[in-house]
Design a protein around this motif. Structure first.
Motif, PDB file in Angstrom:
ATOM      1  N   THR A  45       0.841  -1.193   0.000  1.00  0.00           N
ATOM      2  CA  THR A  45       0.000   0.000   0.000  1.00  0.00           C
ATOM      3  C   THR A  45       0.876   1.243   0.000  1.00  0.00           C
ATOM      4  OG1 THR A  45      -1.711  -1.208   1.224  1.00  0.00           O
ATOM      5  CG2 THR A  45      -1.904   1.189   1.163  1.00  0.00           C
ATOM      6  N   LEU A  46       1.939   1.215   0.776  1.00  0.00           N
ATOM      7  CA  LEU A  46       2.890   2.328   0.784  1.00  0.00           C
ATOM      8  C   LEU A  46       3.546   2.477  -0.588  1.00  0.00           C
ATOM      9  CD1 LEU A  46       4.452   4.561   2.222  1.00  0.00           C
ATOM     10  CD2 LEU A  46       6.043   2.798   3.046  1.00  0.00           C
ATOM     11  N   ALA A  47       3.884   1.359  -1.218  1.00  0.00           N
ATOM     12  CA  ALA A  47       4.485   1.405  -2.558  1.00  0.00           C
ATOM     13  C   ALA A  47       3.529   2.041  -3.564  1.00  0.00           C
ATOM     14  CB  ALA A  47       4.880   0.001  -3.010  1.00  0.00           C
ATOM     15  N   VAL A  48       2.248   1.704  -3.490  1.00  0.00           N
ATOM     16  CA  VAL A  48       1.254   2.295  -4.392  1.00  0.00           C
ATOM     17  C   VAL A  48       1.125   3.787  -4.111  1.00  0.00           C
ATOM     18  CG1 VAL A  48      -1.187   2.309  -5.036  1.00  0.00           C
ATOM     19  CG2 VAL A  48       0.024   0.130  -4.811  1.00  0.00           C
ATOM     20  N   PHE A  49       1.109   4.173  -2.846  1.00  0.00           N
ATOM     21  CA  PHE A  49       1.045   5.595  -2.486  1.00  0.00           C
ATOM     22  C   PHE A  49       2.222   6.354  -3.095  1.00  0.00           C
ATOM     23  CE2 PHE A  49       2.489   8.952   0.461  1.00  0.00           C
ATOM     24  CZ  PHE A  49       1.404   9.818   0.368  1.00  0.00           C
ATOM     25  N   LEU A  50       3.427   5.827  -2.933  1.00  0.00           N
ATOM     26  CA  LEU A  50       4.613   6.491  -3.469  1.00  0.00           C
ATOM     27  C   LEU A  50       4.615   6.503  -4.996  1.00  0.00           C
ATOM     28  CD1 LEU A  50       7.253   5.172  -0.929  1.00  0.00           C
ATOM     29  CD2 LEU A  50       6.250   7.466  -1.038  1.00  0.00           C
ATOM     30  N   TYR A  51       4.075   5.456  -5.618  1.00  0.00           N
ATOM     31  CA  TYR A  51       3.976   5.416  -7.082  1.00  0.00           C
ATOM     32  C   TYR A  51       3.039   6.526  -7.569  1.00  0.00           C
ATOM     33  CZ  TYR A  51       3.359   3.720 -11.826  1.00  0.00           C
ATOM     34  OH  TYR A  51       3.341   3.639 -13.198  1.00  0.00           O
TER      35      TYR A  51
END
Length: 112
Positions: free
Chosen positions: A27-33
């Motif tokens: 979820t953090l990776a998607v946020f940063l993407y």
């Protein structure tokens, strides 16, 4: 290449976990993407992060306003991203950070 120290990473994660103590790494990776790519579609995230489409949909719901009825899989959303319908393709949504998401980035000390 600049070395990133473990203590700096831990500090960053502690700030993220203060927003949501059970936030998944993906979820953090998607946020940063979404932060990095401004307006992006779910298909872009699937392709570039190599995540399954249903998982990306759940992460986007979690980062947005959640799912109707706050399902057990997603729960209440964090309200960090918003979307608009793609003017060129009505089947696509384009995701971007909203004001709260931008404020979280600033709190984390991350520049775009």
């Amino acid at each position: 290449m600049q070395e990133f120290k473990a203590s700096a990473l831990l500090g960053l994660l502690e700030k993220v976990l203060s927003v949501d103590p059970v936030l998944a790494v993906n979820t953090l990776a998607v946020f940063l993407y979404v932060a990095k790519n401004k307006e992006c579609a779910a298909a872009d995230i699937v392709r570039d992060l190599k995540l399954a489409q249903p998982a990306v949909a759940r992460h986007l719901q979690r980062l947005g306003r959640g799912s109707p009825g706050a399902s057990k899989a997603v729960g209440q959303g964090l309200d960090l991203i918003s979307y608009v319908d793609d003017a060129k393709d009505a089947r696509r949504r384009l995701y971007s950070l909203n004001q709260r998401g931008l404020e979280l980035l600033a709190h984390l000390g991350i520049a775009l």
